[in-house]
Enzyme design. Structure first.
Site, PDB file in Angstrom:
ATOM      1  N   SER A 168      -5.815  22.808 -21.934  1.00  0.00           N
ATOM      2  CA  SER A 168      -4.911  23.960 -21.735  1.00  0.00           C
ATOM      3  C   SER A 168      -3.718  23.876 -22.690  1.00  0.00           C
ATOM      4  O   SER A 168      -3.338  24.869 -23.320  1.00  0.00           O
ATOM      5  CB  SER A 168      -4.383  23.981 -20.303  1.00  0.00           C
ATOM      6  OG  SER A 168      -5.404  24.304 -19.416  1.00  0.00           O
ATOM      7  N   ARG A 209      -2.542  26.272 -26.187  1.00  0.00           N
ATOM      8  CA  ARG A 209      -1.227  26.916 -26.303  1.00  0.00           C
ATOM      9  C   ARG A 209      -0.494  26.432 -27.546  1.00  0.00           C
ATOM     10  O   ARG A 209       0.113  27.231 -28.264  1.00  0.00           O
ATOM     11  CB  ARG A 209      -0.419  26.660 -25.027  1.00  0.00           C
ATOM     12  CG  ARG A 209      -0.958  27.494 -23.840  1.00  0.00           C
ATOM     13  CD  ARG A 209      -0.664  26.824 -22.531  1.00  0.00           C
ATOM     14  NE  ARG A 209      -0.976  27.662 -21.376  1.00  0.00           N
ATOM     15  CZ  ARG A 209      -2.170  27.737 -20.784  1.00  0.00           C
ATOM     16  NH1 ARG A 209      -3.202  27.054 -21.244  1.00  0.00           N
ATOM     17  NH2 ARG A 209      -2.349  28.508 -19.729  1.00  0.00           N
ATOM     18  N   GLY A 233     -12.897  30.977 -22.474  1.00  0.00           N
ATOM     19  CA  GLY A 233     -12.173  32.080 -21.825  1.00  0.00           C
ATOM     20  C   GLY A 233     -10.691  32.013 -22.136  1.00  0.00           C
ATOM     21  O   GLY A 233     -10.023  33.041 -22.305  1.00  0.00           O
ATOM     22  N   ARG A 263     -18.076  37.019 -18.699  1.00  0.00           N
ATOM     23  CA  ARG A 263     -16.844  36.802 -17.912  1.00  0.00           C
ATOM     24  C   ARG A 263     -15.916  38.027 -17.955  1.00  0.00           C
ATOM     25  O   ARG A 263     -15.866  38.727 -18.958  1.00  0.00           O
ATOM     26  CB  ARG A 263     -16.161  35.522 -18.392  1.00  0.00           C
ATOM     27  CG  ARG A 263     -17.093  34.327 -18.167  1.00  0.00           C
ATOM     28  CD  ARG A 263     -16.507  33.035 -18.586  1.00  0.00           C
ATOM     29  NE  ARG A 263     -15.347  32.706 -17.773  1.00  0.00           N
ATOM     30  CZ  ARG A 263     -14.524  31.703 -18.049  1.00  0.00           C
ATOM     31  NH1 ARG A 263     -14.756  30.955 -19.120  1.00  0.00           N
ATOM     32  NH2 ARG A 263     -13.497  31.459 -17.281  1.00  0.00           N
ATOM     33  N   ASP A 273     -10.235  23.806 -11.601  1.00  0.00           N
ATOM     34  CA  ASP A 273     -11.183  23.216 -12.548  1.00  0.00           C
ATOM     35  C   ASP A 273     -11.801  21.909 -12.038  1.00  0.00           C
ATOM     36  O   ASP A 273     -12.804  21.439 -12.573  1.00  0.00           O
ATOM     37  CB  ASP A 273     -10.502  22.966 -13.896  1.00  0.00           C
ATOM     38  CG  ASP A 273     -10.153  24.279 -14.600  1.00  0.00           C
ATOM     39  OD1 ASP A 273     -10.763  25.313 -14.272  1.00  0.00           O
ATOM     40  OD2 ASP A 273      -9.276  24.261 -15.471  1.00  0.00           O
ATOM     41  N   ARG A 275     -20.022  28.547 -10.409  1.00  0.00           N
ATOM     42  CA  ARG A 275     -19.903  27.126 -10.055  1.00  0.00           C
ATOM     43  C   ARG A 275     -20.151  26.861  -8.575  1.00  0.00           C
ATOM     44  O   ARG A 275     -20.486  25.727  -8.205  1.00  0.00           O
ATOM     45  CB  ARG A 275     -18.528  26.589 -10.492  1.00  0.00           C
ATOM     46  CG  ARG A 275     -18.446  26.417 -12.004  1.00  0.00           C
ATOM     47  CD  ARG A 275     -17.119  25.865 -12.485  1.00  0.00           C
ATOM     48  NE  ARG A 275     -17.184  25.570 -13.913  1.00  0.00           N
ATOM     49  CZ  ARG A 275     -16.116  25.386 -14.689  1.00  0.00           C
ATOM     50  NH1 ARG A 275     -14.900  25.464 -14.182  1.00  0.00           N
ATOM     51  NH2 ARG A 275     -16.270  25.113 -15.974  1.00  0.00           N
TER      52      ARG A 275
HETATM   53  C1  S3P Z   1      -6.659  27.841 -17.720  1.00  0.00           C
HETATM   54  C2  S3P Z   1      -6.531  28.553 -16.538  1.00  0.00           C
HETATM   55  C3  S3P Z   1      -7.585  28.604 -15.520  1.00  0.00           C
HETATM   56  C4  S3P Z   1      -8.582  27.472 -15.693  1.00  0.00           C
HETATM   57  C5  S3P Z   1      -9.039  27.353 -17.122  1.00  0.00           C
HETATM   58  C6  S3P Z   1      -7.862  27.051 -18.025  1.00  0.00           C
HETATM   59  C7  S3P Z   1      -5.549  27.845 -18.674  1.00  0.00           C
HETATM   60  O1  S3P Z   1      -8.282  29.843 -15.623  1.00  0.00           O
HETATM   61  O2  S3P Z   1      -9.679  27.647 -14.849  1.00  0.00           O
HETATM   62  O3  S3P Z   1      -9.984  26.307 -17.260  1.00  0.00           O
HETATM   63  O4  S3P Z   1      -5.551  27.028 -19.620  1.00  0.00           O
HETATM   64  O5  S3P Z   1      -4.652  28.681 -18.518  1.00  0.00           O
HETATM   65  P1  S3P Z   1      -7.718  31.215 -14.988  1.00  0.00           P
HETATM   66  O6  S3P Z   1      -6.531  31.634 -15.740  1.00  0.00           O
HETATM   67  O7  S3P Z   1      -8.853  32.186 -15.122  1.00  0.00           O
HETATM   68  O8  S3P Z   1      -7.403  30.889 -13.567  1.00  0.00           O
END
Ligand code: S3P
Length: 441
Positions: free
Chosen positions: A23, A27, A97, A125, A327, A358
């Site tokens: 994450s 960023r 995603g 998705r 997660d 999942r």
């Molecule tokens: C993430 C937020 C989560 C998480 C994903 C990473 C992020 O998803 O499940 O693996 O880095 O902001 P959602 O924003 O769909 O909840």
């Protein structure tokens, strides 16, 4: 498709430094790409997903240079100083995603036409969740039936006051990244607080952002960010990924004499609820050290199994806690049958629209290993004190499923075959090597 055979283990012992947080890596990659100057990142995630973000930044005009290899590698990103170019190719988000949703917010304020594509799983998705706020701000996003490929007709955006309808750090981030470059002050409220890496990263790159918490109904958090702010490059170390560590923390619950030390681990409070869950499921955690880097907590912890179970009831993960460990739910569910009292997961319907469904795939694979459980629309009820047997596991091309069942396999009788094991490389390419080093047979 590669298959990995996992044999039962006698115990789990040793120390490990997990790769950089996925994450945070996304960023830092995106904000470095937009900033002015050269950002130097150490311990950047080795997973394929954050590298999709880096490749997109290159297509948008940033320069990315990797020096060194393994844990000593450094990623240098020279940003575009606020001006992305019209990419000559579609922005390929791969399986990620996070890349697709957060990048949409970052690029929507730029006066170009962008196409965002992804692999089969990403194309399934939901993307309407980012189209809504970004189109309210003035961008035009064309989706195909609510999904990728996405075409963004970008341009100057105006600030909005937005309340996230679902707890999603990705949606929050898309709005904050767009708000940073919009006209006016954008506000965002979330009823359930999600991971706050974007807030810390924006501040690290020099943006001003305020947060206020309204007590009372839903304990809402409101964030405000003024548009027109410029970002400056930083030097940063990415903390180890607690969601990758989760596999080994869970494995430590499986053996009475387990002993695991995790170094340089990200312990951001919006992610560290996992440590409370591990404790509730029978773990004992000692924090050996902790410090702060660019607003993120990073530390070392020692984990082993407590001599006796903390309670006689199944542990329930629901509400805000579900969002905080979203997660980690696959691995917690995969080891739940071995715990003394089992696990109940509720309010986790979002799990059905991750890299795979999942809830369904965890239920299917646990049953293949001989477990009893109940599948609900929003979660699972898994009794404890069960013995599982080795089986053929379908990863569903989902990294967290491949790794979760490799951990469940350590205490099963007989061998387990993980089909599609290569998916682990999406977030944790070193997973199987680390597992072999720590599992004692
Ligand atoms: C993430 C937020 C989560 C998480 C994903 C990473 C992020 O998803 O499940 O693996 O880095 O902001 P959602 O924003 O769909 O909840």
């Amino acid at each position: 498709m590669s298959t990995q055979i996992i044999r039962p283990a006698r115990t789990l012992q040793g120390s490990l430094t997990v790769p950089g947080d996925k994450s945070i890596s996304h960023r830092y990659a995106m904000l470095a790409g937009l900033a002015e100057g050269t950002t130097r990142l150490s311990n950047f995630s080795t997973g394929a997903d954050p590298h999709s973000s880096l490749a997109c930044m290159q297509a948008l005009g940033a320069t990315v240079v990797k020096t060194g290899s393994g844990p000593a590698a450094t990623i240098e990103v020279t940003g575009v100083a606020g001006v992305f170019r019209q990419p000559s190719i579609p922005l390929d988000c791969g399986n990620s995603g996070s890349t697709m949703r957060m990048l949409s917010g970052l690029i929507a304020p730029h006066p170009h036409t962008f196409t965002l594509i992804g692999d089969h799983s990403l194309t399934l998705r939901p993307m309407e969740r980012i189209r809504k706020p970004l189109s309210e701000m003035g961008a035009r996003l064309d989706l195909v039936d609510g999904h990728a490929p996405i075409t963004i007709h970008g341009g100057p955006l105006r600030a909005i006051d937005f309340t996230t309808p679902i707890p999603s750090a990705q949606v929050k981030t898309a709005v904050l990244f767009a708000g940073l470059q919009a006209e006016g002050v954008t506000s965002l409220s979330e009823a359930i607080r999600t991971r706050d890496h974007s807030e810390h990263a924006l501040k690290a790159f020099g943006a001003k952002l305020t947060r206020s918490s309204a007590r009372g109904e839903g304990h809402e958090t409101k964030l405000s960010i003024a548009g027109g702010q410029k970002l400056k490059a930083i030097d940063a170390t990415v903390p180890g990924d607690i969601s990758s560590a989760a596999f080994f923390l869970s494995a430590a619950l499986l053996f009475p004499d387990s002993n695991l030390v995790l170094d340089s681990l990200g312990m951001n409070p919006t992610r560290a609820a996992l440590l409370d869950v591990i404790t509730a499921l029978g773990g004992r955690i000692k924090v050996l050290s902790v410090e702060e880097l660019h607003g993120e907590l990073i530390g070392s912890i020692q984990v082993n199994r407590a001599p006796s179970a903390a309670s006689t009831q199944p542990f329930v993960i629901s509400g805000a806690l579900t969002a905080q460990v979203i997660d980690e739910l696959p691995v917690l569910a995969a080891i739940a049958p071995y715990t003394a009292n089992g696990l109940i997961i509720r309010d986790a319907q979002e799990l059905r629209i991750k890299e795979s469904d999942r809830i369904a795939i965890v239920a299917k694979n646990l049953r293949a290993m001989g477990a009893e459980l109940t599948e609900n629309p929003d979660g699972l009820e898994i009794p404890g004190n069960q013995q599982l047997h080795g089986a053929k596991i379908d990863s569903g091309a989902d990294h967290r499923i491949a790794m979760a069942f490799s951990i469940a396999a350590l205490r099963a009788s007989g061998e387990t075959e993980i089909e599609g094991a290569q998916a682990a490389a999406i977030s944790f390419p070193e997973f199987f090597t680390s597992l072999e080093a720590l599992a004692k047979r």
